[in-house]
Design a protein around this motif. Structure first.
Motif, PDB file in Angstrom:
ATOM      1  N   ASP A   1      -5.667   1.779   8.276  1.00 57.23           N
ATOM      2  CA  ASP A   1      -7.047   2.124   8.826  1.00 57.23           C
ATOM      3  C   ASP A   1      -7.053   3.649   9.261  1.00 57.23           C
ATOM      4  OD1 ASP A   1      -8.358  -0.369   8.701  1.00 57.23           O
ATOM      5  OD2 ASP A   1      -7.099  -1.068  10.629  1.00 57.23           O
ATOM      6  N   THR A   2      -6.032   4.241   9.703  1.00 55.23           N
ATOM      7  CA  THR A   2      -5.868   5.640  10.181  1.00 55.23           C
ATOM      8  C   THR A   2      -5.071   6.365   9.289  1.00 55.23           C
ATOM      9  OG1 THR A   2      -4.146   4.994  11.663  1.00 55.23           O
ATOM     10  CG2 THR A   2      -6.337   4.843  12.423  1.00 55.23           C
ATOM     11  N   ALA A   3      -4.991   7.746   9.590  1.00 54.32           N
ATOM     12  CA  ALA A   3      -4.203   8.686   8.826  1.00 54.32           C
ATOM     13  C   ALA A   3      -2.836   8.320   9.138  1.00 54.32           C
ATOM     14  CB  ALA A   3      -4.600  10.189   9.159  1.00 54.32           C
ATOM     15  N   ALA A   4      -2.463   8.075  10.514  1.00 56.80           N
ATOM     16  CA  ALA A   4      -1.242   7.898  11.244  1.00 56.80           C
ATOM     17  C   ALA A   4      -0.705   6.712  10.469  1.00 56.80           C
ATOM     18  CB  ALA A   4      -1.344   7.679  12.533  1.00 56.80           C
ATOM     19  N   ASP A   5      -1.462   5.550  10.192  1.00 55.01           N
ATOM     20  CA  ASP A   5      -1.037   4.283   9.292  1.00 55.01           C
ATOM     21  C   ASP A   5      -0.591   4.871   8.160  1.00 55.01           C
ATOM     22  OD1 ASP A   5      -1.617   2.795  11.652  1.00 55.01           O
ATOM     23  OD2 ASP A   5      -3.562   2.432  11.041  1.00 55.01           O
TER      24      ASP A   5
ATOM     25  N   THR B   1     -10.110  11.306   2.572  1.00 55.35           N
ATOM     26  CA  THR B   1     -10.392  10.221   3.565  1.00 55.35           C
ATOM     27  C   THR B   1      -8.909   9.158   3.471  1.00 55.35           C
ATOM     28  OG1 THR B   1     -11.597   8.748   1.987  1.00 55.35           O
ATOM     29  CG2 THR B   1     -12.565  10.473   3.415  1.00 55.35           C
ATOM     30  N   VAL B   2      -8.875   8.434   4.259  1.00 53.97           N
ATOM     31  CA  VAL B   2      -7.994   7.263   4.267  1.00 53.97           C
ATOM     32  C   VAL B   2      -7.962   6.503   2.981  1.00 53.97           C
ATOM     33  CG1 VAL B   2      -6.863   5.299   5.199  1.00 53.97           C
ATOM     34  CG2 VAL B   2      -7.429   7.293   6.832  1.00 53.97           C
ATOM     35  N   GLU B   3      -9.375   6.309   2.932  1.00 60.45           N
ATOM     36  CA  GLU B   3      -9.503   5.281   1.500  1.00 60.45           C
ATOM     37  C   GLU B   3      -9.248   5.868   0.358  1.00 60.45           C
ATOM     38  OE1 GLU B   3     -11.736   6.063   4.055  1.00 60.45           O
ATOM     39  OE2 GLU B   3     -12.085   4.017   5.146  1.00 60.45           O
ATOM     40  N   ASN B   4      -9.490   7.217   0.021  1.00 57.97           N
ATOM     41  CA  ASN B   4      -9.212   7.936  -0.973  1.00 57.97           C
ATOM     42  C   ASN B   4      -7.917   8.235  -1.199  1.00 57.97           C
ATOM     43  OD1 ASN B   4     -12.055   7.972  -1.576  1.00 57.97           O
ATOM     44  ND2 ASN B   4     -12.293  10.090  -0.745  1.00 57.97           N
TER      45      ASN B   4
ATOM     46  N   PRO C   1       1.076  -1.316   0.055  1.00 58.48           N
ATOM     47  CA  PRO C   1      -0.056  -0.080   0.065  1.00 58.48           C
ATOM     48  C   PRO C   1       0.805   1.391  -0.115  1.00 58.48           C
ATOM     49  CG  PRO C   1       0.101  -0.837   2.169  1.00 58.48           C
ATOM     50  CD  PRO C   1       0.927  -1.834   1.209  1.00 58.48           C
ATOM     51  N   THR C   2       0.228   2.374  -0.410  1.00 56.57           N
ATOM     52  CA  THR C   2       1.036   3.440  -0.679  1.00 56.57           C
ATOM     53  C   THR C   2       0.204   4.844  -0.484  1.00 56.57           C
ATOM     54  OG1 THR C   2       0.898   3.776  -3.116  1.00 56.57           O
ATOM     55  CG2 THR C   2       2.961   2.794  -2.213  1.00 56.57           C
ATOM     56  N   ALA C   3       0.513   5.889  -0.068  1.00 53.36           N
ATOM     57  CA  ALA C   3      -0.200   7.100   0.096  1.00 53.36           C
ATOM     58  C   ALA C   3      -0.121   7.910  -1.220  1.00 53.36           C
ATOM     59  CB  ALA C   3       0.272   7.674   1.315  1.00 53.36           C
ATOM     60  N   THR C   4      -1.279   8.803  -1.426  1.00 55.57           N
ATOM     61  CA  THR C   4      -1.218   9.685  -2.285  1.00 55.57           C
ATOM     62  C   THR C   4      -1.999  10.983  -1.498  1.00 55.57           C
ATOM     63  OG1 THR C   4      -1.867  10.656  -4.481  1.00 55.57           O
ATOM     64  CG2 THR C   4      -3.411   9.046  -3.209  1.00 55.57           C
ATOM     65  N   GLY C   5      -1.839  12.146  -2.271  1.00 51.23           N
ATOM     66  CA  GLY C   5      -2.847  13.148  -1.611  1.00 51.23           C
ATOM     67  C   GLY C   5      -1.989  14.331  -0.984  1.00 51.23           C
ATOM     68  N   GLY C   6      -0.572  14.028  -0.749  1.00 54.54           N
ATOM     69  CA  GLY C   6       0.137  14.824   0.268  1.00 54.54           C
ATOM     70  C   GLY C   6      -0.424  14.688   1.601  1.00 54.54           C
TER      71      GLY C   6
END
Length: 684
Positions: A309-313, A282-285, A97-102
């Motif tokens: 599950d969370t923004a911290a994760d 959101t975390v999902e988006n 999993p990775t993050a986007t959205g800054g």
């Protein structure tokens, strides 16, 4: 040298062609193509120039890149399908999993939409650098793409191609094609099979970089969500297309063993529970994914991890900004930290740099504090560069740095910070509306009779004219707490006991002129209708009693009182402080001229003042009050709450308590608050 934001934006225009010297300093390993099929890529709908002949193939061995993008393939849905063995080709890659959205609420935040997300995938930067914050296509990319980085590294023979399905990609890549950074751009206009056909041909033809982007899963999710067969079918078709691409790569590697292919598959952004794209962060988006054929650094990414599950994760995950650095590391392109403008770092290298850089601006808008995560141990210092110039070298485990060494006029500025840890550079573009501090006026030493910096216990008067401490030995309600100058202050809790200030000789209130000033902080809980003294040398059961009081009342109101007995009094009321903020309070008395002034300078509410008010009722010879000194968070009886039913004991913060035997000017008081430095810097 720091540049004004407006000038920086103007200077950014026209940089597309002139990139190599500013961004890439050296090529650490060969990045070239090798021999192969001379067949040109297949024609496609809306090819930007279908009559243009295909570029000559590259014939040398070296690194190669296949980057596959898929709109609508969420991590949770992909991971579930992999576990059900429905996506065999993705299953053969390392999926994380990775993050986007800054980071929401910061300068790096961008909506989880197609264009901003693909801009990050292609530039290794967030929207505050690449400039794309919506899907309208009205803004051109401001940051260089991976194609520009690689071309600028000095490999004109390296062929680079893109075949895209989404309507947002051609606009993002058009300038790259027009300037020769991207050799072939095929707009497949929503036809995913066209993407596969052209991308396979580019691989077969010896292209060094192939970008293939699909959109069918996003359309299926938008039309009918995740719950029927259309979405699963779209994911399966995407995986089948990936299999064709991987087969083409395998054929190239078999025919040309010197080629080293990096395969990366990613998505633009997540979707909500209904399968829709929304701008809500959101975390999902904001959850995306990355799958690769290379081994990932275990400190940065863990294949098969559960969806966050969370923004911290989410903040602990790799990001889409890491894709370009990973490609450049595979290609052997070394980035000079002084020219670094990438917000991510490579995921496949042995060493790990810092992660999740963020910035906060100081209360007075004169400092930037950077904070980050250290995902692994370090073997040396962490270097901090601002706009290419090193400004600090920190210990290997440090995770925060405050930069306040600025010398510039008040204005809006951007600074590119680069943190180099384990020889891995990672950048962050910070912004500050800088407010230049004023100079602390040397005249503030004139007439300074008493000064407690309150930085350490026991508290000492720099002028040796007064003492400050508990009323009773062994009962100390005062503790040290952080102040507004990166030092310490007095946090005084009258529920334990208040403090007493006593002059060694005559009380300051017996001077023909005097000023009392201090920094003050409160949560306002003591401020009810009965009030509580901040500083008082009188029996404050009545403001008409002889002496002086500065007190806190309801709604964070500050009152200034003079009295001389028999009910005679003069008051300045109605000024307020902001709860939990450091405000400066000052009372000036000119007994000879029978006038007094009061000031509250609050960081939120600004300057409040009443100047040269006539002392109409008070006998100024009685201002020394009880003659027993001053109560601090109490009056001079040491029993204000007992004498005033309904009054509340509690906590007050005090700092830089000073008394002068003259009337300070408003400009001097403004200098105290504007300089944002304690009087101790003047060495009183």
């Amino acid at each position: 040298m720091a540049g004004n934001l407006a000038r920086g934006r103007a200077a950014a225009t026209g940089r597309v062609r002139v990139l190599a010297g500013a961004v890439i300093v050296m090529l650490a390993a060969t990045l070239a193509g090798c021999g192969g099929d001379d067949t040109a890529p297949a024609a496609a709908p809306n090819d930007s120039n279908p009559s243009k002949p295909g570029p000559a193939p590259d014939r040398a061995s070296g690194p190669r890149v296949l980057l596959v993008g898929v709109d609508g393939a969420t991590y949770a849905q992909v991971q579930g399908a992999v576990l059900r063995r429905e996506l065999p080709n993705l299953a053969g890659l390392n999926l994380v999993p990775t993050a986007t959205g800054g980071m929401p609420g910061t300068i790096t935040a961008q909506p989880p939409l197609d264009a901003p997300s693909w801009a990050t995938v292609l530039t290794g930067a967030w929207a505050n650098r690449h400039g794309i914050d919506d899907d309208t296509g009205s803004t051109a990319l401001r940051a260089p793409t991976v194609f520009q980085y690689l071309r600028a590294a000095g490999k004109p023979g390296l062929q680079q191609g893109a075949s895209t399905s989404s309507p947002t990609l051609p606009g993002l890549l058009k300038t790259g094609q027009e300037t020769g950074m991207l050799d072939t751009l095929v707009d497949c206009a929503g036809v995913d099979s066209c993407v596969t056909q052209n991308a396979v041909q580019q691989v077969r033809s010896g292209y060094g970089v192939v970008f293939a982007q699909y959109s069918a899963p996003a359309r299926a999710a938008q039309d009918s969500g995740f719950g029927n067969g259309a979405y699963a079918t779209a994911l399966g078709a995407m995986d089948q297309a990936l299999g064709e691409l991987l087969a083409a790569v395998a054929a190239r590697r078999q025919a040309h063993p010197g080629e080293d292919w990096l395969v990366m598959v990613t998505t633009s952004h997540g979707l909500d529970a209904t399968g829709a794209t929304t701008t809500v962060p959101t975390v999902e988006n904001r959850t995306a994914f990355l799958a690769t054929n290379k081994t990932l650094n275990g400190a940065l990414a863990r294949p098969g991890a559960a969806a966050p599950d969370t923004a911290a994760d989410l903040s602990a995950l790799p990001t889409e900004a890491d894709i370009v650095p990973t490609v450049l590391a595979h290609a052997g392109v070394a980035l000079d930290p002084a020219a670094m403008r990438l917000d991510g770092s490579a995921l496949t290298t042995t060493a790990a740099g810092v992660r999740a850089i963020g910035a906060t601006i100081s209360q007075y808008n004169d400092a930037i504090t950077l904070a980050w995560q250290n995902p692994s141990a370090a073997f040396g210092v962490t270097r901090v560069l601002r706009d290419g110039v090193q400004i600090a070298a920190l210990g290997p485990e440090v995770r925060q740095f405050t930069d306040k060494a600025f010398d510039m006029p008040t204005g809006l500025y951007q600074f590119n910070y680069t943190l180099v840890r384990n020889d891995v550079p990672v950048s962050y573009l910070a912004q500050i509306h800088y407010v230049r501090p004023v100079t602390l006026a040397p005249s503030l030493l004139n007439g300074l009779a008493t000064y407690f910096s309150l930085d350490s216990k026991p508290f000492a008067d720099a002028k040796h004219t007064a003492t400050l401490g508990p009323w009773a030995a062994g009962v100390d309600g005062g503790t040290l707490a952080a102040d507004n100058f990166s030092g310490q202050s007095l946090q005084l809790d009258s529920r334990i006991d208040s403090y007493q200030l006593k002059h060694n000789a005559a009380d300051i209130a017996q001077s023909p002129q005097f000023t009392i000033g201090l920094w003050f902080r409160t949560d306002c809980t003591q401020g009810n209708s009965t009030g509580e003294p901040i500083l008082s040398n009188k029996n404050y059961v009545s403001g008409g009693n002889a002496g002086i009081a500065i007190a806190l009342f309801g709604s964070c109101e500050i009152r200034f009182n003079l009295g001389s007995g028999s009910g005679k009094r003069d008051d300045i009321n109605g000024m307020k402080v902001s709860a939990n903020q450091w405000a400066y309070l000052a009372l000036s008395v000119d007994a000879a001229a029978r006038r007094f002034s009061a000031y509250v300078i609050d960081p939120v509410l600004g300057l409040q003042k009443t100047e040269n008010k006539a002392i109409a009722n008070t006998d100024v010879t009685k201002l020394a009050g009880l003659g027993a000194g001053w109560g601090v968070n109490d009056d001079a009886t040491h029993n204000y709450v007992g004498n005033n039913p309904g009054a509340l004991k509690g906590v007050m913060g005090l700092n830089d308590l000073a008394m002068w035997t003259r009337v300070l000017t408003l400009d001097e008081l403004k200098a105290i608050t504007g300089a944002r430095q304690p009087l101790s810097t003047l060495n009183p």
